[in-house]
Design a protein around this motif. Structure first.
Motif, PDB file in Angstrom:
ATOM      1  N   SER A 123       0.818  -1.213   0.000  1.00  0.00           N
ATOM      2  CA  SER A 123       0.000   0.000   0.000  1.00  0.00           C
ATOM      3  C   SER A 123       0.853   1.265   0.000  1.00  0.00           C
ATOM      4  O   SER A 123       0.399   2.326  -0.434  1.00  0.00           O
ATOM      5  N   ARG A 124       2.078   1.169   0.446  1.00  0.00           N
ATOM      6  CA  ARG A 124       2.953   2.346   0.504  1.00  0.00           C
ATOM      7  C   ARG A 124       3.394   2.804  -0.886  1.00  0.00           C
ATOM      8  O   ARG A 124       3.915   3.905  -1.041  1.00  0.00           O
ATOM      9  N   GLN A 125       3.209   1.956  -1.871  1.00  0.00           N
ATOM     10  CA  GLN A 125       3.639   2.302  -3.223  1.00  0.00           C
ATOM     11  C   GLN A 125       2.574   3.060  -4.009  1.00  0.00           C
ATOM     12  O   GLN A 125       2.858   3.573  -5.087  1.00  0.00           O
ATOM     13  N   ARG A 126       1.357   3.131  -3.484  1.00  0.00           N
ATOM     14  CA  ARG A 126       0.303   3.849  -4.187  1.00  0.00           C
ATOM     15  C   ARG A 126       0.507   5.347  -4.031  1.00  0.00           C
ATOM     16  O   ARG A 126       0.803   5.833  -2.943  1.00  0.00           O
ATOM     17  N   ARG A 127       0.342   6.087  -5.099  1.00  0.00           N
ATOM     18  CA  ARG A 127       0.563   7.535  -5.086  1.00  0.00           C
ATOM     19  C   ARG A 127      -0.709   8.337  -5.338  1.00  0.00           C
ATOM     20  O   ARG A 127      -0.690   9.552  -5.320  1.00  0.00           O
ATOM     21  N   ALA A 128      -1.817   7.667  -5.597  1.00  0.00           N
ATOM     22  CA  ALA A 128      -3.085   8.351  -5.851  1.00  0.00           C
ATOM     23  C   ALA A 128      -4.096   7.963  -4.782  1.00  0.00           C
ATOM     24  O   ALA A 128      -3.940   6.947  -4.109  1.00  0.00           O
ATOM     25  N   LYS A 129      -5.119   8.769  -4.637  1.00  0.00           N
ATOM     26  CA  LYS A 129      -6.165   8.449  -3.665  1.00  0.00           C
ATOM     27  C   LYS A 129      -6.926   7.202  -4.108  1.00  0.00           C
ATOM     28  O   LYS A 129      -7.227   7.019  -5.285  1.00  0.00           O
ATOM     29  N   GLU A 178      -4.049   0.952   6.015  1.00  0.00           N
ATOM     30  CA  GLU A 178      -3.976   2.396   6.223  1.00  0.00           C
ATOM     31  C   GLU A 178      -4.943   2.795   7.334  1.00  0.00           C
ATOM     32  O   GLU A 178      -5.947   2.128   7.561  1.00  0.00           O
ATOM     33  N   ASP A 221     -10.264   6.719   0.365  1.00  0.00           N
ATOM     34  CA  ASP A 221      -9.774   8.062   0.690  1.00  0.00           C
ATOM     35  C   ASP A 221     -10.770   9.121   0.228  1.00  0.00           C
ATOM     36  O   ASP A 221     -11.056  10.090   0.932  1.00  0.00           O
TER      37      ASP A 221
END
Length: 206
Positions: free
Chosen positions: A3-9, A34, A13
């Protein structure tokens, strides 16, 4: 991936930004969980050489942190997963029938699908448990993967006409209903979700 690699909502979220609580169960790339507005039960997955490399998609691993948010729900979530594990033999038989007489290659295909059924059963139990708590989830997202997994393994016998060299009629009779029975199980779960959510709920089947 983690999950830490996701950069978009993510959808949860966006829901949180709108003041809505989300219950996210078994969704891809949610490990580690999260701290969302609501509940998250991770689908654990990691590539070789990364953190948690012993994990694989579709499972909850006892004794490992980062799988349930908030943390005080962890015991309850794992209790539902244990209940689901007790159902596994019966559900497996309902989909596969008696696989003990199958050729070893087919038994291997079935055995390599077992983890996905086990994960789906756990996610079903957990999702229904959360849904029963009426004020817990404005949005419920639950992932089930067995039709995909069995589709990779049993499409040949489900749709023999798609193949230049189709299996025999006897093989189709023996194995051709496996994927269809998995979809029937999924349909039943979706029906239960809809009944439990009530007539005012909006259902999106993706």
């Amino acid at each position: 991936f983690t999950s830490r690699q996701r950069r978009a909502k993510a959808l949860w979220d966006i829901a949180g930004d709108a003041g809505l609580s989300s219950c996210v169960v078994g969704w891809w790339i949610t490990a580690p969980v999260e701290e969302i507005r609501g509940v998250m039960v991770a689908q654990t997955a990691a590539p070789p050489g990364s953190e948690g490399a012993d994990l694989r998609k579709g499972g909850l691993v006892a004794g490992r942190s980062g799988q349930v948010w908030p943390g005080d729900l962890e015991e309850r979530v794992f209790a539902r997963a244990r209940e689901a594990a007790a159902e596994l033999p019966a559900r497996e038989a309902a989909i596969l029938g008696d696989a003990s007489s199958w050729p070893s290659s087919l038994r291997d295909l079935a055995g390599h699908s077992r983890w996905s059924l086990a994960a789906d059963l756990a996610y079903e139990r957990i999702a229904l448990d959360l849904l029963a708590e009426r004020d817990r989830c404005d949005v419920l997202l639950v992932y089930v993967g067995l039709p995909d997994v069995l589709g990779h393994r049993f499409w040949r016998w489900t749709r023999p006409g798609d193949f230049a060299f189709p299996p025999s009629a006897q093989e189709v009779e023996q194995y051709g209903q496996v994927l269809r029975r998995a979809y029937e199980q999924l349909d039943a779960f979706v029906g239960t979700l809809r009944r439990e959510a009530g007539p005012s709920a909006t259902t999106v089947l993706l």
